[in-house]
Scaffold this motif. Structure first.
Motif, PDB file in Angstrom:
ATOM      1  N   ASP A 159       0.821  -1.215   0.000  1.00  0.00           N
ATOM      2  CA  ASP A 159       0.000   0.000   0.000  1.00  0.00           C
ATOM      3  C   ASP A 159       0.858   1.269   0.000  1.00  0.00           C
ATOM      4  O   ASP A 159       0.492   2.273  -0.619  1.00  0.00           O
ATOM      5  CB  ASP A 159      -0.916   0.028   1.232  1.00  0.00           C
ATOM      6  N   THR A 160       1.990   1.214   0.705  1.00  0.00           N
ATOM      7  CA  THR A 160       2.838   2.407   0.778  1.00  0.00           C
ATOM      8  C   THR A 160       3.386   2.765  -0.602  1.00  0.00           C
ATOM      9  O   THR A 160       3.509   3.939  -0.950  1.00  0.00           O
ATOM     10  CB  THR A 160       3.980   2.187   1.786  1.00  0.00           C
ATOM     11  N   PHE A 161       3.685   1.747  -1.392  1.00  0.00           N
ATOM     12  CA  PHE A 161       4.245   2.018  -2.722  1.00  0.00           C
ATOM     13  C   PHE A 161       3.173   2.111  -3.806  1.00  0.00           C
ATOM     14  O   PHE A 161       3.472   2.501  -4.926  1.00  0.00           O
ATOM     15  CB  PHE A 161       5.286   0.945  -3.089  1.00  0.00           C
ATOM     16  N   ASN A 162       1.940   1.725  -3.476  1.00  0.00           N
ATOM     17  CA  ASN A 162       0.882   1.687  -4.501  1.00  0.00           C
ATOM     18  C   ASN A 162      -0.412   2.363  -4.042  1.00  0.00           C
ATOM     19  O   ASN A 162      -1.476   2.079  -4.578  1.00  0.00           O
ATOM     20  CB  ASN A 162       0.563   0.230  -4.877  1.00  0.00           C
ATOM     21  N   GLY A 163      -0.327   3.223  -3.036  1.00  0.00           N
ATOM     22  CA  GLY A 163      -1.534   3.851  -2.488  1.00  0.00           C
ATOM     23  C   GLY A 163      -2.243   4.724  -3.517  1.00  0.00           C
ATOM     24  O   GLY A 163      -1.677   5.080  -4.562  1.00  0.00           O
ATOM     25  N   ASP A 164      -3.490   5.068  -3.219  1.00  0.00           N
ATOM     26  CA  ASP A 164      -4.271   5.892  -4.145  1.00  0.00           C
ATOM     27  C   ASP A 164      -3.884   7.362  -4.050  1.00  0.00           C
ATOM     28  O   ASP A 164      -4.022   8.109  -5.000  1.00  0.00           O
ATOM     29  CB  ASP A 164      -5.772   5.758  -3.834  1.00  0.00           C
ATOM     30  N   ARG A 165      -3.434   7.774  -2.867  1.00  0.00           N
ATOM     31  CA  ARG A 165      -3.053   9.183  -2.692  1.00  0.00           C
ATOM     32  C   ARG A 165      -2.213   9.341  -1.434  1.00  0.00           C
ATOM     33  O   ARG A 165      -2.284   8.528  -0.499  1.00  0.00           O
ATOM     34  CB  ARG A 165      -4.268  10.100  -2.625  1.00  0.00           C
ATOM     35  N   ILE A 166      -1.411  10.438  -1.462  1.00  0.00           N
ATOM     36  CA  ILE A 166      -0.712  10.867  -0.252  1.00  0.00           C
ATOM     37  C   ILE A 166      -1.349  12.205   0.117  1.00  0.00           C
ATOM     38  O   ILE A 166      -1.433  13.096  -0.734  1.00  0.00           O
ATOM     39  CB  ILE A 166       0.795  11.037  -0.526  1.00  0.00           C
ATOM     40  N   VAL A 167      -1.840  12.317   1.348  1.00  0.00           N
ATOM     41  CA  VAL A 167      -2.477  13.578   1.771  1.00  0.00           C
ATOM     42  C   VAL A 167      -1.467  14.389   2.591  1.00  0.00           C
ATOM     43  O   VAL A 167      -0.859  13.871   3.537  1.00  0.00           O
ATOM     44  CB  VAL A 167      -3.752  13.300   2.598  1.00  0.00           C
TER      45      VAL A 167
END
Ligand SMILES: NC(=O)c1ccc[n+]([C@@H]2O[C@H](COP(=O)([O-])OP(=O)(O)OC[C@H]3O[C@@H](n4cnc5c(N)ncnc54)[C@H](O)[C@@H]3O)[C@@H](O)[C@H]2O)c1
Ligand SMILES: O=c1ccn([C@@H]2O[C@H](COP(=O)(O)OP(=O)(O)O[C@H]3O[C@H](CO)[C@@H](O)[C@H](O)[C@H]3O)[C@@H](O)[C@H]2O)c(=O)[nH]1
Length: 443
Positions: A159-167
């Motif tokens: 998830d850290t490398f493929n997440g949908d967004r960084i807020v």
């Protein structure tokens, strides 16, 4: 960039390791000495796919180190990733955040950026900034950034490398630019906002996902009454892009260290601001009753549970993690023990943690075969791959009476109908097969 990460739980450790992997120099800090010694030798204290491999690699390359020393003089940026557990009234316990802020303030020697990864109530980042600035030397300037975490346990590295967004929530351009630089190599979409909105995005996201789960669980209850199949219903709903096909798996409700805690905290945040969040209160109520469904079904199937041997297949709150926080197995095992059942538990990874979460009467077995042998009822609690792939014949050969109550809808009903088994799942028709002579009778 030189970054210190305070707190090395599921979030802090994965964050530290991932930032090291994209080239930063990371010091992970924790007050737990035993944990730090373990991590320094390349061993992960948590079960998380891919994590240990990346830890070893980055320790060896000199990008990652671990310490109990709370000094930040060489850090350009400090991440806070300590726990924010739930207090008895549902609010967040901010004592670890407060302690971390105080130690940061005491050791600051230059202007610094402090990034909050922990999930914190709206307004907490402003409070952290005030705490640090009040205790730090007067000339030091602190920039505070809210960077909430969206990883899921069991797929945290992925998830850290493929997440949908960084807020990234900030109150000035400097914080925004530095956080953009730090995260650039993840190559993920970055969404910028103010501090309070970033804090709110985290709670609103978890509350919305929890709502989806309670919604489909309510639909599953109606499906059971009218004879529909909730899996088909969820698939049909999910074809509508506005609804989406994710997080519509009916089951025994949500557990884990986040959804229960964060939904309760959001109800409190709303209440403190004179808003009665009725919808979310119902989501929580539905989830609490959903967890007891398997016990109710077991009683309906065999009557009094006293003296009955009941197998629990899977104990962690979800597959691919050893985390037992708010796992459905805890209230289920407790209720079974209260009703006098003889409870046997199996999990491929979580047994060492489960020992301190489940009632002492529960016996733990190392294999699925030992867990099922002589059982009157098997309850499927966690859909580990090893549990989903149990051949249905195994239940019929090992159990006293093959009654399987599947809290995660692991088996296709077509497959079940080919076996002499009594199979009860969530929101799908019950199957009650038995051999009469040489042929299989289905009810
Ligand atoms: N677990 C998840 O999947 C997840 C995902 C997203 C966000 N979050 C949020 O992230 C935060 C951390 O969650 P977690 O599950 O990693 O917690 P955790 O309980 O697994 O780990 C917290 C760590 O912080 C350490 N710690 C506490 N006080 C400290 C101090 N003063 N100095 C140094 N170390 C200290 C503890 O020893 C522990 O190792 C929480 O706010 C949580 O809501 C968690
Ligand atoms: O369709 C579904 C999906 C999930 N669950 C349950 O919901 C819980 C949470 O699952 P999941 O979201 O996969 O795990 P977490 O690791 O708790 O991750 C959630 O909580 C984290 C902590 O805040 C967030 O970072 C993540 O984005 C958010 O998904 C588990 O008990 C699942 O069994 C269901 O019952 N049905």
């Amino acid at each position: 960039m030189r970054i210190s990460v305070i707190g090395t739980g599921y979030v802090g450790l994965v964050t530290g390791v991932s930032l090291a992997e994209i080239g930063h120099h990371i010091t992970c800090i924790d007050i737990d000495e035993a944990k730090v010694a373990m991590m320094a030798s390349g061993i992960s204290p948590i079960y998380e796919p891919e994590l240990e491999h990346l830890m070893e690699k980055n320790i060896q390359s000199g990008h990652l180190s671990f310490t109990t020393e709370l000094h930040f003089s060489s850090a350009d940026v400090i991440y806070i990733a300590v726990g924010t557990p739930q207090l008895p009234d549902g609010t967040s316990d901010l004592q670890y955040i407060e302690q971390a802020s105080q130690v940061i303030a005491r050791s600051l020697t230059k202007d610094t950026i402090v990034v909050t990864k922990s999930t914190v109530p709206v307004g907490t980042n402003h409070w952290i900034k005030t705490l640090i600035e009040e205790a730090a030397p007067e000339e030091i300037k602190v920039t505070i950034v809210s960077n909430p975490e969206f990883l899921r346990e069991g797929s945290a590295v992925y998830d850290t490398f493929n997440g949908d967004r960084i807020v990234i929530g900030t109150e000035n351009n400097q914080g925004r630019e530095i956080l953009d630089d730090i995260n650039a190599s993840f190559g993920l979409p970055i969404y910028h906002t103010d501090l309070k909105s970033a804090e709110m995005i985290k709670y609103a996201s978890n509350a919305f996902l929890a709502t989806k789960i309670s919604f489909i669980n309510e639909i599953s209850a109606i499906c059971e009454k009218v004879g529909a199949n909730v899996e088909d219903v969820a698939l049909g709903m999910g074809k509508d892009n506005r609804i989406g096909d994710k997080f519509l798996n009916a089951g025994i409700g949500y557990g884990g260290s986040c959804f229960p805690k964060d939904t309760n905290a959001l109800v409190q945040i709303a209440g403190n601001n004179e808003h009665d969040f009725k919808l979310l209160k119902s989501v929580i109520e539905v989830n609490n009753s959903q967890r007891m469904k398997l016990v109710e079904r077991a009683r309906e199937a065999v009557g009094d549970l006293s003296g009955k041997r009941i197998s629990l297949l899977g104990l962690s709150f979800k597959p691919n993690t050893d985390d037992m926080r708010e796992a459905a197995s805890i209230p289920i095992a407790q209720e079974l023990v209260n009703q006098g059942a003889d409870v046997v538990g199996y999990d491929p990874i979580a047994i060492p943690n489960a020992r301190s979460f489940l009632p002492e009467e529960v016996q733990f077995k190392e294999t699925i075969e030992e867990t099922l042998r002589g059982a009157d009822v098997a309850l499927i609690i966690t859909e580990w791959e090893v549990i989903k792939s149990i051949d249905l014949i195994t239940y019929t050969t090992l159990m006293t009476s093959p009654i399987v109550i599947d809290g995660r809808n692991c088996y296709s009903l077509d497959e079940v109908r080919r076996h002499p088994i009594h199979y009860i799942s969530i929101g799908r028709p019950e199957v009650q097969n038995r051999f009469v002579g040489n042929s299989l009778n289905t009810r």
